[in-house]
Write an enzyme that holds these catalytic residues in place. Sequence first.
Site, PDB file in Angstrom:
ATOM      1  N   CYS A   1       0.841  -1.200   0.000  1.00  0.00           N
ATOM      2  CA  CYS A   1       0.000   0.000   0.000  1.00  0.00           C
ATOM      3  C   CYS A   1       0.879   1.255   0.000  1.00  0.00           C
ATOM      4  CB  CYS A   1      -0.915   0.002   1.222  1.00  0.00           C
ATOM      5  SG  CYS A   1      -1.786   1.559   1.504  1.00  0.00           S
TER       6      CYS A   1
ATOM      7  N   TYR B   1       0.176   4.377   0.402  1.00  0.00           N
ATOM      8  CA  TYR B   1      -0.161   5.319   1.469  1.00  0.00           C
ATOM      9  C   TYR B   1       0.447   4.860   2.798  1.00  0.00           C
ATOM     10  CZ  TYR B   1      -3.571   6.677  -2.051  1.00  0.00           C
ATOM     11  OH  TYR B   1      -4.163   7.071  -3.227  1.00  0.00           O
ATOM     12  N   CYS B   2       0.434   3.540   3.000  1.00  0.00           N
ATOM     13  CA  CYS B   2       1.046   2.991   4.219  1.00  0.00           C
ATOM     14  C   CYS B   2       2.547   3.271   4.248  1.00  0.00           C
ATOM     15  CB  CYS B   2       0.803   1.489   4.297  1.00  0.00           C
ATOM     16  SG  CYS B   2      -0.925   1.004   4.418  1.00  0.00           S
ATOM     17  N   ASN B   3       3.209   3.055   3.113  1.00  0.00           N
ATOM     18  CA  ASN B   3       4.655   3.276   3.067  1.00  0.00           C
ATOM     19  C   ASN B   3       5.020   4.729   3.317  1.00  0.00           C
ATOM     20  OD1 ASN B   3       5.529   0.593   2.535  1.00  0.00           O
ATOM     21  ND2 ASN B   3       4.882   0.805   0.415  1.00  0.00           N
TER      22      ASN B   3
ATOM     23  N   LEU C   1       4.592   5.239   7.073  1.00  0.00           N
ATOM     24  CA  LEU C   1       5.652   4.589   7.847  1.00  0.00           C
ATOM     25  C   LEU C   1       6.960   5.372   7.765  1.00  0.00           C
ATOM     26  CD1 LEU C   1       4.987   0.847   6.904  1.00  0.00           C
ATOM     27  CD2 LEU C   1       4.354   2.015   9.029  1.00  0.00           C
TER      28      LEU C   1
END
Length: 211
Positions: free
Chosen positions: A80, A82-84, A87
């Site tokens: 994903c 957006y997740c990266n 993070l």
Amino acid sequence: MREQYNEYIAKFKEKTPQEMQDKMGKAITELENSEDGKGLRVGDKAPDFTLPDATGKEVKLSDILDKGPVILTFYRGGWCPYCNMELRAYQQLMEDIKAAGAELVAVSPQTPDASLSTKEKNELDYFVLSDEGNKVADEFKLVYKLPPYLVDIYKEKGLDLEKANDSDSWTLPVSATYIIQQDGTIAYEYTKADYKDRVEPSEVIEKLKAL
């Protein structure tokens, strides 16, 4: 992080067929209107849990809380974008998190091997844990099942969640961020059905400092 999101969303809209965009938007609306993925709230007690990190080492939430508060963020997976971005944004603020006496814990349904890839790819210097089967996410009331038409889109885009999560359930956690006090009480939460809607990590740290 928000600027990065906006840039990515603009590029996504340029190259993605409108029909596919409409279906992805429909899935978000359906989730928003359902009872799934609402999450625990401020004042609730966070369930204690033990999960493996990217190397397979068992990590227990209460052991971390013994040393200070915890920022706990649930993300969908290293596939994903957006997740990266989220993070990596937290990684840039790790000195501030440590200075506030806290630890950061990121949880996804990925296998430890997939989590290790995420950790190495994003050069993350904090706990990245594997919640296979979404058992912990379910205790936090975050789990939802992807509708069949969205599963088809993911497969069409080459997203092999069955391999990344070692599961054919096609369930994910809603993106959520919590601040958990040392007694296990949730002092802050940000939970949204729309995976593009996430709180700025800098705002979470300001909330942390205000506790």
